[in-house]
Enzyme design. Structure first.
Site, PDB file in Angstrom:
ATOM      1  N   GLY A 192       0.809  -1.226   0.000  1.00 18.87           N
ATOM      2  CA  GLY A 192       0.000   0.000   0.000  1.00 18.87           C
ATOM      3  C   GLY A 192       0.834   1.264   0.000  1.00 18.87           C
ATOM      4  O   GLY A 192       0.412   2.300   0.501  1.00 18.87           O
ATOM      5  N   SER A 197       3.529  -3.133  -4.767  1.00 24.70           N
ATOM      6  CA  SER A 197       3.675  -4.468  -4.189  1.00 24.70           C
ATOM      7  C   SER A 197       2.623  -5.387  -4.796  1.00 24.70           C
ATOM      8  O   SER A 197       2.853  -6.570  -4.994  1.00 24.70           O
ATOM      9  CB  SER A 197       3.519  -4.415  -2.676  1.00 24.70           C
ATOM     10  OG  SER A 197       2.261  -3.895  -2.340  1.00 24.70           O
ATOM     11  N   ASP A 247       2.587  -0.880 -14.016  1.00 24.86           N
ATOM     12  CA  ASP A 247       3.322  -1.568 -12.951  1.00 24.86           C
ATOM     13  C   ASP A 247       3.799  -2.931 -13.400  1.00 24.86           C
ATOM     14  O   ASP A 247       4.918  -3.341 -13.124  1.00 24.86           O
ATOM     15  CB  ASP A 247       2.419  -1.768 -11.724  1.00 24.86           C
ATOM     16  CG  ASP A 247       1.822  -0.463 -11.290  1.00 24.86           C
ATOM     17  OD1 ASP A 247       2.316   0.576 -11.739  1.00 24.86           O
ATOM     18  OD2 ASP A 247       0.869  -0.496 -10.508  1.00 24.86           O
TER      19      ASP A 247
HETATM   20  P1  NG1 Z   1      -0.051   1.659  -7.826  1.00 26.69           P
HETATM   21  O1  NG1 Z   1      -1.220   1.797  -6.976  1.00 26.69           O
HETATM   22  O2  NG1 Z   1       1.059   2.486  -7.416  1.00 26.69           O
HETATM   23  O3  NG1 Z   1       0.366   0.239  -7.997  1.00 26.69           O
HETATM   24  C1  NG1 Z   1      -1.709   2.363  -9.873  1.00 26.69           C
HETATM   25  C2  NG1 Z   1      -1.924   1.519 -11.123  1.00 26.69           C
HETATM   26  C3  NG1 Z   1      -1.029   1.983 -12.284  1.00 26.69           C
HETATM   27  C4  NG1 Z   1      -1.183   3.464 -12.511  1.00 26.69           C
HETATM   28  C5  NG1 Z   1      -0.976   4.207 -11.171  1.00 26.69           C
HETATM   29  C6  NG1 Z   1      -1.199   5.688 -11.276  1.00 26.69           C
HETATM   30  C7  NG1 Z   1      -2.474  -0.806 -10.639  1.00 26.69           C
HETATM   31  C8  NG1 Z   1      -1.953  -2.172 -10.430  1.00 26.69           C
HETATM   32  N1  NG1 Z   1      -1.583   0.146 -10.838  1.00 26.69           N
HETATM   33  O4  NG1 Z   1      -0.424   2.148  -9.336  1.00 26.69           O
HETATM   34  O5  NG1 Z   1      -1.333   1.243 -13.453  1.00 26.69           O
HETATM   35  O6  NG1 Z   1      -2.413   3.763 -13.097  1.00 26.69           O
HETATM   36  O7  NG1 Z   1      -1.858   3.726 -10.163  1.00 26.69           O
HETATM   37  O8  NG1 Z   1      -0.301   6.250 -12.161  1.00 26.69           O
HETATM   38  O9  NG1 Z   1      -3.662  -0.590 -10.634  1.00 26.69           O
END
Ligand code: NG1
Length: 552
Positions: A192, A197, A247
């Site tokens: 988080g 992760s 990601d």
């Molecule tokens: P985080 O929550 O940091 O893994 C999410 C999305 C990315 C991107 C970013 C905002 C997932 C797995 N990842 O990242 O694809 O949209 O937010 O730039 O949903």
């Protein structure tokens, strides 16, 4: 092309460690995990799958609008040791943990309890073949999307493997079943925290189940990195997040020592971008836990819907054609406006010009006569009307696949952020490429100017995330300000936001004093020393992407 290469499977530790950048810390973690697996399950693991977290340097919330982003994989990762579970001949197959594909999943972290689960075949009766013919369509695994549970990510990775490789009909004599698996997980990516992760867990889990079921054995015919990215994206959707793909691509495709420019339109492409020497990226955890899956309907998924509806409304206003059932993205709106053709996508310089134009065009989305501090959003009824679609069609196209909750939908602010942020990514990338090509900006004072430029783009991105995309929070705003006071050249939130980490660009010789100053000024860090401090704030080098080690 990086995305077309196969997933690396190492059988030699020297090759593995040189791929990882050979830090002693890595070797210790890999050994401990293998030994612990042996203690718990009574035999050596067959494989260890690794997937790194990532830090996004710039380009937030634009991947699902299909604009390019610039993350780098980090050294922190998820490791999954796994092996087939031998089933004693005397054991009845009906026993849950001996049924085909059953899983015993353990986690080195004591807060995550042991889980035992088994996929069930989903049978359906087809009209065409008569009642007695049952077709097996796929698999079912219970994933609880209402609560954050560690094993959901393991199951999400498993789902794709089952669906892609074990789909066959039970009536087919050659159909194979997945084997029972034991696995042990350990992770150093804080959950988080915006360092992905979740994607690292899903990628590592997908790889572990592929490996243990023998699906990576034939390297000449094995899955490519690009295919693994697509599969991991689909898999992560099962945990309830409509993820954009950044990601998973960063976790799978990255090379050590560079960032990765990832573009998604018309297809996924990834190219390394060397980072200027003399600077380092420092991640600092705000310690606000962003629960993306659970908060998705007012956060992440709402933003996905707002940017998609914004794209349709903008397209209408600019006379860009859109099919009735189509969910056009903000990237496609620029393309169609500039006459982009299927086989000839816009090159970077045309896209850049297009984005400069969009900074003005997007104003048509702004409600007329509302002051800056007034309500710039629109109600559901207004939004449906602006889309030009009848209500039932609108709901079908934009709301039937996702749950969202809002009184006002911010089409203008979200689209304005997306276009400006997409432009900043191209400018950031170009600045890095100029430095590495030794262009006039590549000498000492030039490269200082380049670092300043990168920092300025990061700061602008933070302001836009806070004010237009509203994905920051008071702690992230505070931490980025403190970072600039402590000497960061630029600082911004990284990842989805609403909590999690910031990333700051810091001159290499100032890292120590920077970290100490943040420790002394960011209240939640007061009194932290040694390992406890390096858990929450650390400098990171770009690391290599996901891989598998096979024990022989
Ligand atoms: P985080 O929550 O940091 O893994 C999410 C999305 C990315 C991107 C970013 C905002 C997932 C797995 N990842 O990242 O694809 O949209 O937010 O730039 O949903």
């Amino acid at each position: 092309m990086a995305a077309e290469r196969p997933i690396p499977v190492y059988t030699n530790l020297a090759d593995l460690y040189s791929n990882l950048g050979a830090s002693l810390n890595h070797a210790v973690r890999w050994n401990n995990l293998a030994e612990e697996f042996q203690k718990r399950f009574g035999r050596k693991p067959a494989y260890i799958a690794r997937a790194p977290g990532r830090v996004n340097l710039i380009g937030e919330h634009i991947d699902y609008a299909l604009f390019g982003v610039l993350p780098a994989a980090i050294e922190r990762d998820i490791l999954i040791a796994c092996g087939p579970r031998p089933v004693p001949a005397s054991s009845p197959i009906s026993e849950a943990h001996h049924s085909p594909g059953s899983v015993i999943a353990e986690n080195l972290h004591t807060k995550y309890a042991r889980q035992v689960f088994a996929p069930a075949r989903k049978a359906s009766v087809s009209d065409e073949v008569g009642e007695d013919k049952v077709h097996v369509e796929g698999w079912h695994l219970d994933i609880n999307t209402k609560e954050l549970r560690w094993e959901s990510y393991v199951k999400a990775g498993y789902y794709g493997v089952l669906d892609h490789y074990f789909k066959s009909d039970v009536s087919n004599a050659n159909a194979t079943s997945p084997i029972p698996v034991d696995l042990l997980v350990t992770g150093s990516v804080p959950a988080g925290s915006g360092l992905s992760s979740s994607a690292a867990m899903v990628v590592a889990s997908t790889l572990a189940f592929l490996a243990v079921n023998g699906k990576l054995d034939d390297q000449s015919n094995s899955l490519t990195k690009g295919e693994l990215v697509k599969m991991s994206m689909e898999n992560e959707k099962r945990v309830g997040v409509n993820s954009g793909g950044m990601d998973q691509a960063a976790s799978v495709i990255s090379d050590a020592s560079s960032a990765l420019f990832i573009s998604f339109f018309p297809t996924l492409k990834a190219t390394p971008v060397p980072l200027p020497a003399g600077s380092v990226f420092v991640c600092a955890n705000s310690l606000v836990v962003a629960d993306k899956a659970v908060g998705a309907k007012r956060g992440y998924n709402l933003r996905v819907v707002e940017t998609l509806v914004g794209a349709r409304v903008l397209a209408r206003a600019l006379g860009v054609p859109v099919g009735e059932k189509e969910r056009i993205t903000l990237r496609e709106v620029v393309g169609r406006l500039l006459g982009e053709e299927k086989e000839h996508e816009l090159d970077v310089s045309d896209l850049q010009k297009g984005l400069e134009r969009m900074a003005k065009e997007v104003e048509v989305l702004r409600p007329k006569g509302v002051p800056d501090d007034g309500e710039l959003g629109v109600t559901m009824e207004e939004m449906i009307e602006m889309s030009g679609l009848p209500e039932d069609k609108f709901r079908d196209v934009y709301l039937s696949w996702v749950e969202v909750e809002a009184t006002h939908f911010q089409l203008y602010k979200r689209a304005k952020h997306v276009y400006a942020e997409a432009l900043r990514v191209l400018q950031f990338r170009q600045t890095c490429l100029d430095v590495s090509a030794g262009s006039p900006a590549g000498n000492d004072s030039g490269s200082n100017a380049a670092l300043e430029r990168l920092g300025q783009l990061m700061n602008e991105s933070q302001t836009s995330c806070a004010e237009l995309f509203e994905c920051s929070c008071p702690e992230l705003n505070n931490l980025t300000q403190l970072a600039r006071k402590a000497g960061a050249i630029g600082s911004r939130l990284t990842g989805a936001g609403w909590g999690g980490c910031t990333v700051s660009l810091v001159a290499e010789d100032k890292i120590q004093s920077f970290i100490e100053q943040i420790r002394d000024t960011y209240a939640p860090y007061k009194g932290l020393e040694g390992e406890a401090l390096s858990e929450v704030i650390f400098a990171t080098r770009p690391s290599s992407g996901a891989c598998v080690y096979k024990f022989e």
